[in-house]
Motif scaffolding. Structure first.
Motif: not given
Length: 504
Positions: A145-160
């Protein structure tokens, strides 16, 4: 110069571009492409993580001699905007994109191309599949959903993640470094419908606006392109003052982040008034062609008689509220920056209108590099909703990506470009959002964005420069090869320290 697709796909980048073009990757429906990426990683014996949002993270160890270099995150979206010409038979649910070459440009016939995400995927898969490219430890993140809501980047866990450098592949202009972007918020303005019984002695007519270029509502908002929904509102307002009609439905646009290319209204009128309606709309047809002669010369407004039967129409009160909303909802450039020539500081774009059983909804997108100006437009929409007895709600919101004048990765890209091409590269900021802002909200990455030349994004006329795609690929590889040099760059780089060129 290439004339046949099979010649172009001899290049690994375009091989993978063609492969992902066979897979549906509509924003919000990324399961198929996400699963494809998982299988790709497994086939190449790479570590892969697929999270609940269907984001994909693939890790690849550094090549010999690069083990101590900083870990680099390669990032881009996997999804695309699906749009097609009105008469196109293409079915995105089952048909692959029909790629074709015209000169140096790659198109998808009658549909959007999904160039930015397609190239982000192609570059990433080319890097991951190669055993000959020198590179540091890589963490490739492909988001949903990078083209619309950016939901993916918003919910991504970066701890790894271990990377400290973020190279985003979602830019669309070769020879320019993207170093900053605006924030944005989606809105839905809802006008409730009061229905009346339709008169049986009236004729149904369709007023259609079309022929517009459309485009990305951030990148194209200052180019004077027509908004089909706003143009339709002007016609309906004038008609309401000149003749009696009943409004039965409105529709237009496809995405809140795109300038709408087409819109239509269904009206019921007396048979003897059809000639007057056609004459009025033809006047507007000529007005729009004149007003938009430089930016949208193919615009048209036309009337057609319809066979369909509408049993209900909007009440007079509802029609008045709808016309007011069409005219008064903000759409277009709100503010230009006084600090940076060419920067659109804030804007709104009315992107979609739809008629439902109980209400008409207007979907807009607000952008600003200043939060206070974004809040101003939000409050204006709230007040308008209150005046019209309507409702406005706000959806996905993403932050600004601030400019970092001390960016080391920016200086490295500048150094490599100067050495490779013998000239300085420009640093730019855009009036549009990238996922970099959300990544930077989570962690202090050193971020940059690059990409090839992409034209008319989010429209069926979208096309990609083949030569700049190959150049960008070579440029990216050259930077990864020189990644060791980033440790030698101090807080005040010896390279180009000019502020970015702001474009809107």
């Amino acid at each position: 110069m290439f004339s046949r697709l099979h010649e172009l796909t001899q290049f690994t980048v375009f091989h993978y571009f063609a492969e992902v073009s066979k897979i549906r990757r509509r924003s919000g429906q990324e399961k198929e492409i996400s699963d494809f990426l998982v299988q790709f990683a497994k086939d190449h014996h790479l570590e892969v993580i697929q999270d609940q949002a269907l984001n994909i993270t693939i890790k690849k160890q550094a090549t010999s001699g690069y083990e101590q270099a900083p870990t680099v995150i390669i990032q881009g979206p996997m999804d695309m905007i699906e749009d097609k010409n009105e008469d196109a038979e293409h079915d995105f649910a089952k048909d692959p994109l029909q790629l074709r070459i015209e000169g140096d440009m790659l198109y998808a016939t009658e549909t959007t191309l999904g160039a930015n995400s397609g190239i982000a995927l192609a570059y990433s898969l080319s890097l991951l599949s190669s055993n000959r490219i020198p590179h540091p430890n890589l963490e490739v993140i492909l988001t949903t959903e990078g083209r619309l809501t950016m939901k993916g980047a918003r919910e991504l866990d970066i701890s790894h993640l271990n990377g400290t450098i973020l190279i985003n592949l979602d830019s669309d202009e070769f020879g320019k470094l993207l170093v900053s972007g605006s924030g944005g918020i989606a809105s839905t303005f809802t006008v409730p419908i009061i229905w009346n019984e339709a008169a049986k002695n009236k004729i149904l007519c369709r007023i259609h606006i079309g022929g517009l270029k459309g485009g990305h509502s951030g990148l194209c908002i200052n180019q004077g392109r027509g908004n089909s929904i706003k143009l339709l509102g002007r016609i309906l307002q004038r008609l309401s003052a000149k003749m009696d009609f009943s409004l039965a439905g409105l529709a237009g646009g496809t995405k809140d982040t795109s300038i709408p290319r087409e819109a239509e209204a269904f009206v019921l009128i007396q048979a003897e008034k059809i000639g007057q309606l056609e004459a009025e709309v033809e006047q507007w047809n000529q007005i729009f062609k004149n007003e938009l002669r430089h930016s949208d010369g193919q615009v048209f407004a036309q009337v057609t008689k319809e066979e369909e039967v509408f049993l209900k129409v909007f009440s007079k009160e509802t029609t008045e509220k709808l016309i007011a909303a069409l005219l008064l909802l903000p759409s277009g450039v709100e503010n230009m920056s006084l600090d940076f020539p060419g920067l659109v500081e804030s804007s709104a774009s009315l992107g979609v209108v739809n008629t439902y059983a109980t209400a008409i909804t207007f979907e807009s997108f607000i952008r600003s590099s200043e939060k206070s100006l974004k809040d101003k437009m939000i409050n204006e929409m709230k007040i308008l909703a209150n005046v019209l007895g309507s409702e406005v709600t706000f959806g996905y919101d993403y932050p600004e990506w601030p400019y970092n004048p001390d960016s080391k990765i920016k200086s490295l890209f500048e150094m490599v470009y100067k050495e490779k091409y013998g000239e300085n590269i420009e640093s730019i900021a855009i009036h549009a959002g990238l996922e970099c802002g959300l990544f930077l909200e989570k962690m202090d990455f050193d971020a940059i964005s690059i990409g090839p030349d992409v034209y008319n994004s989010h429209t069926p006329n979208e096309h990609l420069s083949i030569s700049s795609t190959l150049k960008t690929w070579e440029y990216l590889l050259a930077v990864l090869k020189e990644i060791h040099a980033i440790e030698l760059i101090g807080p005040q780089s010896k390279f180009n320290t000019d502020p970015p060129l702001w474009i809107g």
